[in-house]
Design a protein around this motif. Structure first.
Motif, PDB file in Angstrom:
ATOM      1  N   GLY A 151       0.818  -1.203   0.000  1.00  0.00           N
ATOM      2  CA  GLY A 151       0.000   0.000   0.000  1.00  0.00           C
ATOM      3  C   GLY A 151       0.853   1.255   0.000  1.00  0.00           C
ATOM      4  O   GLY A 151       0.578   2.216  -0.733  1.00  0.00           O
ATOM      5  N   GLU A 152       1.911   1.251   0.791  1.00  0.00           N
ATOM      6  CA  GLU A 152       2.795   2.408   0.843  1.00  0.00           C
ATOM      7  C   GLU A 152       3.502   2.631  -0.495  1.00  0.00           C
ATOM      8  O   GLU A 152       3.599   3.768  -0.978  1.00  0.00           O
ATOM      9  CB  GLU A 152       3.834   2.191   1.949  1.00  0.00           C
ATOM     10  CG  GLU A 152       3.237   2.188   3.351  1.00  0.00           C
ATOM     11  CD  GLU A 152       4.242   1.750   4.398  1.00  0.00           C
ATOM     12  OE1 GLU A 152       5.395   1.453   4.007  1.00  0.00           O
ATOM     13  OE2 GLU A 152       3.878   1.697   5.584  1.00  0.00           O
ATOM     14  N   VAL A 153       3.984   1.544  -1.087  1.00  0.00           N
ATOM     15  CA  VAL A 153       4.704   1.675  -2.360  1.00  0.00           C
ATOM     16  C   VAL A 153       3.769   2.115  -3.479  1.00  0.00           C
ATOM     17  O   VAL A 153       4.098   3.007  -4.272  1.00  0.00           O
ATOM     18  CB  VAL A 153       5.401   0.344  -2.726  1.00  0.00           C
ATOM     19  CG1 VAL A 153       6.037   0.441  -4.124  1.00  0.00           C
ATOM     20  CG2 VAL A 153       6.457  -0.009  -1.697  1.00  0.00           C
ATOM     21  N   PHE A 154       2.586   1.506  -3.562  1.00  0.00           N
ATOM     22  CA  PHE A 154       1.627   1.879  -4.604  1.00  0.00           C
ATOM     23  C   PHE A 154       1.175   3.332  -4.427  1.00  0.00           C
ATOM     24  O   PHE A 154       0.958   4.039  -5.410  1.00  0.00           O
ATOM     25  CB  PHE A 154       0.415   0.958  -4.567  1.00  0.00           C
ATOM     26  CG  PHE A 154       0.689  -0.450  -5.045  1.00  0.00           C
ATOM     27  CD1 PHE A 154       1.427  -0.681  -6.189  1.00  0.00           C
ATOM     28  CD2 PHE A 154       0.205  -1.538  -4.335  1.00  0.00           C
ATOM     29  CE1 PHE A 154       1.691  -1.971  -6.636  1.00  0.00           C
ATOM     30  CE2 PHE A 154       0.452  -2.835  -4.776  1.00  0.00           C
ATOM     31  CZ  PHE A 154       1.193  -3.058  -5.917  1.00  0.00           C
ATOM     32  N   ALA A 155       1.022   3.775  -3.184  1.00  0.00           N
ATOM     33  CA  ALA A 155       0.613   5.159  -2.932  1.00  0.00           C
ATOM     34  C   ALA A 155       1.688   6.131  -3.387  1.00  0.00           C
ATOM     35  O   ALA A 155       1.385   7.208  -3.915  1.00  0.00           O
ATOM     36  CB  ALA A 155       0.314   5.352  -1.445  1.00  0.00           C
ATOM     37  N   GLU A 156       2.942   5.766  -3.200  1.00  0.00           N
ATOM     38  CA  GLU A 156       4.047   6.657  -3.562  1.00  0.00           C
ATOM     39  C   GLU A 156       4.337   6.647  -5.060  1.00  0.00           C
ATOM     40  O   GLU A 156       4.598   7.701  -5.655  1.00  0.00           O
ATOM     41  CB  GLU A 156       5.312   6.224  -2.808  1.00  0.00           C
ATOM     42  CG  GLU A 156       5.237   6.439  -1.307  1.00  0.00           C
ATOM     43  CD  GLU A 156       6.396   5.771  -0.586  1.00  0.00           C
ATOM     44  OE1 GLU A 156       7.357   5.369  -1.275  1.00  0.00           O
ATOM     45  OE2 GLU A 156       6.342   5.660   0.653  1.00  0.00           O
TER      46      GLU A 156
END
Length: 231
Positions: free
Chosen positions: A28-33
């Protein structure tokens, strides 16, 4: 040749459920960034303190992982169970819609506004991926059926009446604007929009006022048409 051992991070549980959850949050963090197109399974695995093989094992690859991230992000916005409980509770449908508007606005404007879940949804809204079909079928359509039921009850028409869809679109539209226009962007365009507790309450009341003003106008038009047909 020695088998690679996944990197362990302090305080992490080693059972499968915890590993799966850690991968989901890291993804989730990587996709958001970076968005879906620029994210890699390797980076996600490294952030999760796991291995690329674990991504494939638990989610069938990065495509399946992204679909699960979208589903989880929508659940963090509002779960199906919470929405169903609201709809089935005693009380007037108008009160239920007011409560629903308040729940969504407070989530978008609250601490969750800085979390990966809302940023992932924002990216997907702006540039839908093939995984949107999963999000639609598992989260959006089931929740839509509940919301259209509430709005249809207010208007006194079936949930699948065309006017219900139009009213729901009008109610939901401000949420989408708040979702894709993050807090920093909105603050630049509308600097007078504060995000403290009082301002959030005022925003809830404002959205409720506009939603019910529009629904009342539509209801009056429906009543006028019924009277004209019976005259």
């Amino acid at each position: 040749m020695k088998r690679a051992i996944p990197r362990k991070l302090p305080g992490r549980r080693e059972d499968g459920a915890a590993t799966k959850a850690q991968i989901l949050d890291a993804a989730g963090e990587v996709f958001a960034e970076k968005g879906f197109d620029r994210a890699t399974g390797k980076e996600i695995a490294e952030r999760a303190g796991s291995s690329s093989a674990a991504v494939n094992y638990y989610y069938g690859g990065i495509d399946g992982l992204y679909a699960e991230v979208l589903v989880e992000a929508h659940r963090r916005l509002l779960t199906y169970d919470r929405l169903l409980k609201l709809a089935q509770a005693p009380g007037a449908p108008e009160d239920k819609l007011r409560t629903l508007i308040g729940l969504v606005v407070r989530t978008i404007m609250g601490p969750a506004s800085s979390s990966w879940s809302l940023r992932v949804l924002s990216r997907e809204v702006l540039a839908p991926s093939p995984a949107f079909a999963v999000l639609r079928d598992r989260e959006i359509l089931p929740k839509k059926r509940i919301v259209t039921g509430i709005v249809g009850e207010i208007l006194g028409v079936p949930h699948d009446h065309p006017v219900v869809a139009r009213c729901c679109l009008t109610v939901i539209a401000p949420f989408v604007v708040m979702l894709v226009g993050n807090r920093q962007v909105l603050a630049q365009v509308f600097p007078d929009l504060a995000s403290d507790r009082g301002a959030v309450d005022e925003m809830v009341a404002h959205f409720q006022r506009f939603a019910f003003g529009g629904i009342a106008a539509v209801a009056a038009e429906l009543d006028a048409r019924k009277e004209a047909r019976s005259a």
